[in-house]
Every structure is written in structure tokens, then in C-alpha cells.
Design a protein around this motif. Structure first.
Motif, mmCIF file in Angstrom:
data_model
loop_
_atom_site.group_PDB
_atom_site.id
_atom_site.type_symbol
_atom_site.label_atom_id
_atom_site.label_comp_id
_atom_site.label_asym_id
_atom_site.label_seq_id
_atom_site.Cartn_x
_atom_site.Cartn_y
_atom_site.Cartn_z
ATOM 1 N N LYS A 29 0.821 -1.215 0.000
ATOM 2 C CA LYS A 29 0.000 0.000 0.000
ATOM 3 C C LYS A 29 0.853 1.262 0.000
ATOM 4 C CE LYS A 29 -4.016 -2.047 2.210
ATOM 5 N NZ LYS A 29 -4.922 -2.012 3.354
ATOM 6 N N ALA A 30 2.018 1.205 0.635
ATOM 7 C CA ALA A 30 2.900 2.370 0.702
ATOM 8 C C ALA A 30 3.613 2.567 -0.630
ATOM 9 C CB ALA A 30 3.927 2.185 1.814
ATOM 10 N N PRO A 31 3.792 3.805 -1.065
ATOM 11 C CA PRO A 31 4.535 4.054 -2.308
ATOM 12 C C PRO A 31 5.958 3.501 -2.215
ATOM 13 C CG PRO A 31 3.479 6.064 -1.522
ATOM 14 C CD PRO A 31 3.335 5.041 -0.433
ATOM 15 N N CYS A 32 6.338 2.780 -3.237
ATOM 16 C CA CYS A 32 7.665 2.168 -3.272
ATOM 17 C C CYS A 32 7.941 1.817 -4.728
ATOM 18 C CB CYS A 32 7.663 0.921 -2.391
ATOM 19 S SG CYS A 32 9.230 0.067 -2.334
ATOM 20 N N PRO A 33 8.752 2.594 -5.430
ATOM 21 C CA PRO A 33 8.915 2.385 -6.875
ATOM 22 C C PRO A 33 9.605 1.080 -7.279
ATOM 23 C CG PRO A 33 10.356 4.130 -6.108
ATOM 24 C CD PRO A 33 9.492 3.754 -4.954
ATOM 25 N N ASP A 34 10.508 0.568 -6.434
ATOM 26 C CA ASP A 34 11.245 -0.629 -6.838
ATOM 27 C C ASP A 34 11.869 -1.294 -5.617
ATOM 28 O OD1 ASP A 34 13.573 0.878 -6.207
ATOM 29 O OD2 ASP A 34 13.705 1.591 -8.266
ATOM 30 N N ILE A 35 12.551 -2.401 -5.843
ATOM 31 C CA ILE A 35 13.122 -3.168 -4.739
ATOM 32 C C ILE A 35 14.195 -2.389 -3.981
ATOM 33 C CG2 ILE A 35 14.937 -4.377 -6.024
ATOM 34 C CD1 ILE A 35 13.932 -6.926 -4.401
ATOM 35 N N GLU A 36 14.856 -1.467 -4.660
ATOM 36 C CA GLU A 36 15.888 -0.669 -3.992
ATOM 37 C C GLU A 36 15.290 0.292 -2.971
ATOM 38 O OE1 GLU A 36 18.969 0.829 -6.743
ATOM 39 O OE2 GLU A 36 17.942 -0.451 -8.214
ATOM 40 N N SER A 37 14.001 0.554 -3.086
ATOM 41 C CA SER A 37 13.334 1.502 -2.198
ATOM 42 C C SER A 37 12.559 0.826 -1.062
ATOM 43 C CB SER A 37 12.341 2.354 -3.004
ATOM 44 O OG SER A 37 12.982 2.978 -4.076
ATOM 45 N N PRO A 85 10.819 -4.171 6.857
ATOM 46 C CA PRO A 85 9.510 -4.696 7.274
ATOM 47 C C PRO A 85 8.561 -4.936 6.092
ATOM 48 C CG PRO A 85 10.168 -2.884 8.709
ATOM 49 C CD PRO A 85 11.142 -2.920 7.569
ATOM 50 N N MET A 86 8.575 -4.031 5.109
ATOM 51 C CA MET A 86 7.715 -4.207 3.945
ATOM 52 C C MET A 86 8.172 -5.421 3.127
ATOM 53 S SD MET A 86 6.724 -1.627 0.791
ATOM 54 C CE MET A 86 6.517 -0.247 1.879
ATOM 55 N N ALA A 87 9.474 -5.575 2.958
ATOM 56 C CA ALA A 87 10.001 -6.726 2.217
ATOM 57 C C ALA A 87 9.606 -8.030 2.904
ATOM 58 C CB ALA A 87 11.518 -6.617 2.089
ATOM 59 N N LEU A 126 7.176 -11.013 1.343
ATOM 60 C CA LEU A 126 7.628 -12.399 1.262
ATOM 61 C C LEU A 126 6.686 -13.336 2.025
ATOM 62 C CD1 LEU A 126 9.744 -14.124 -0.065
ATOM 63 C CD2 LEU A 126 11.181 -13.808 1.934
ATOM 64 N N MET A 127 6.196 -12.906 3.175
ATOM 65 C CA MET A 127 5.259 -13.739 3.933
ATOM 66 C C MET A 127 3.932 -13.881 3.184
ATOM 67 S SD MET A 127 7.102 -14.899 6.233
ATOM 68 C CE MET A 127 5.839 -15.882 7.025
ATOM 69 N N ASP A 182 6.167 -1.504 -16.217
ATOM 70 C CA ASP A 182 5.139 -0.647 -16.810
ATOM 71 C C ASP A 182 4.595 0.319 -15.771
ATOM 72 O OD1 ASP A 182 5.300 -1.864 -19.308
ATOM 73 O OD2 ASP A 182 3.815 -3.380 -18.777
ATOM 74 N N VAL A 183 4.538 -0.137 -14.531
ATOM 75 C CA VAL A 183 4.039 0.666 -13.412
ATOM 76 C C VAL A 183 5.182 0.810 -12.415
ATOM 77 C CG1 VAL A 183 2.360 0.764 -11.540
ATOM 78 C CG2 VAL A 183 1.698 -0.223 -13.748
ATOM 79 N N MET A 184 5.525 2.018 -12.094
ATOM 80 C CA MET A 184 6.651 2.251 -11.182
ATOM 81 C C MET A 184 6.179 2.151 -9.717
ATOM 82 S SD MET A 184 9.194 2.420 -13.140
ATOM 83 C CE MET A 184 10.457 2.883 -11.989
ATOM 84 N N GLN A 185 5.777 0.951 -9.345
ATOM 85 C CA GLN A 185 5.392 0.605 -7.975
ATOM 86 C C GLN A 185 5.853 -0.828 -7.764
ATOM 87 O OE1 GLN A 185 4.150 2.005 -5.256
ATOM 88 N NE2 GLN A 185 3.845 0.126 -4.124
ATOM 89 N N PHE A 186 6.622 -1.047 -6.694
ATOM 90 C CA PHE A 186 7.086 -2.396 -6.401
ATOM 91 C C PHE A 186 5.880 -3.328 -6.336
ATOM 92 C CE2 PHE A 186 7.741 -5.884 -3.523
ATOM 93 C CZ PHE A 186 8.937 -6.408 -3.951
ATOM 94 N N HIS A 187 5.992 -4.463 -6.996
ATOM 95 C CA HIS A 187 4.980 -5.507 -6.893
ATOM 96 C C HIS A 187 5.629 -6.842 -7.256
ATOM 97 C CE1 HIS A 187 4.811 -4.175 -11.102
ATOM 98 N NE2 HIS A 187 4.375 -5.382 -11.396
#
Length: 107
Positions: free
Chosen positions: A9-17, A21-23, A27-28, A58-63
Motif C-alpha cells: 500500500k505504501a509508495p515504493c517504486p522498486d526493490i531498492e526503495s 519490514p515491507m520486504a 515475502l510472507m 510498466d508501473v513504477m510501484q514495487f509488486h
């Protein structure tokens, strides 16, 4: 069937960002979805797929994508969906319900 996206839900463009806790939460969630995909669809293998960078996303949001392997020669599921929008919506809602129930059972 069951191709699932995990999108924080929080903005995060990629894995580097992504913060730790979010990572861990992503994974869980992937672990639960993996168990649900095996339970509901019997997949032998599960693929976790994540890409980074403007040339790959295509979308600059980590997913993260979580999906089961296809048997050799199998067509992609999206090609077999009904073309009628109402029928397609019903099929996808049924899949979402199956996975939601399986994830809830896993805990």
C-alpha cells in the motif's frame, strides 16, 4: 489460474526503495499465496517474479507476481477467458474467492 500480484500500500517504486519490514511482509504474503496456489490448483512449481527499472516496469510501484508453472504445451490462462465482460468478471471473481478462502485457511 491464480496469477496473483502483491502490491504494498505504501509508495515504493522498486526493490531498492523497499524497507525491511515491507520486504518481509511481501515475502510472507508470497508464502501464503504459494500454499494457496498449491492447495487450490495443485501446481508442482511456483514462480515469484519481480522486475525493476523504467525499461522493465510498466508501473513504477514495487509488486511481486506469484503464479504456478504451466504444463508443457499449455496455453496461457488469460487466452481462455470468456470475451463477454460479465462472464470474464464472474470467472475472475470465482478464482479470487477460491484463493481468498485458501489463504484464510492457511492463516
Amino acid at each position: 489460474k491464480g496469477h496473483t500480484l502483491i502490491v504494498p500500500k505504501a509508495p515504493c517504486p522498486d526493490i531498492e526503495s523497499i524497507d525491511a519490514p515491507m520486504a518481509a511482509a511481501v515475502l510472507m504474503a508470497a508464502k501464503k499465496i504459494t500454499k494457496a496456489l498449491r492447495k487450490v490448483y495443485g501446481y508442482d512449481g511456483i514462480i515469484l517474479h519481480e522486475v525493476n527499472g523504467e525499461k522493465a516496469q510498466d508501473v513504477m510501484q514495487f509488486h511481486m507476481h506469484v503464479y504456478g508453472t504451466l504444463p508443457p504445451g499449455a496455453g496461457h490462462f488469460y487466452r481462455s477467458l470468456p470475451q463477454d465482460p460479465a462472464e470474464k468478471k464472474a470467472v475472475l471473481a470465482s478464482i479470487a474467492q477460491e484463493l481468498s478462502t485458501a489463504v484464510a485457511d492457511i492463516g
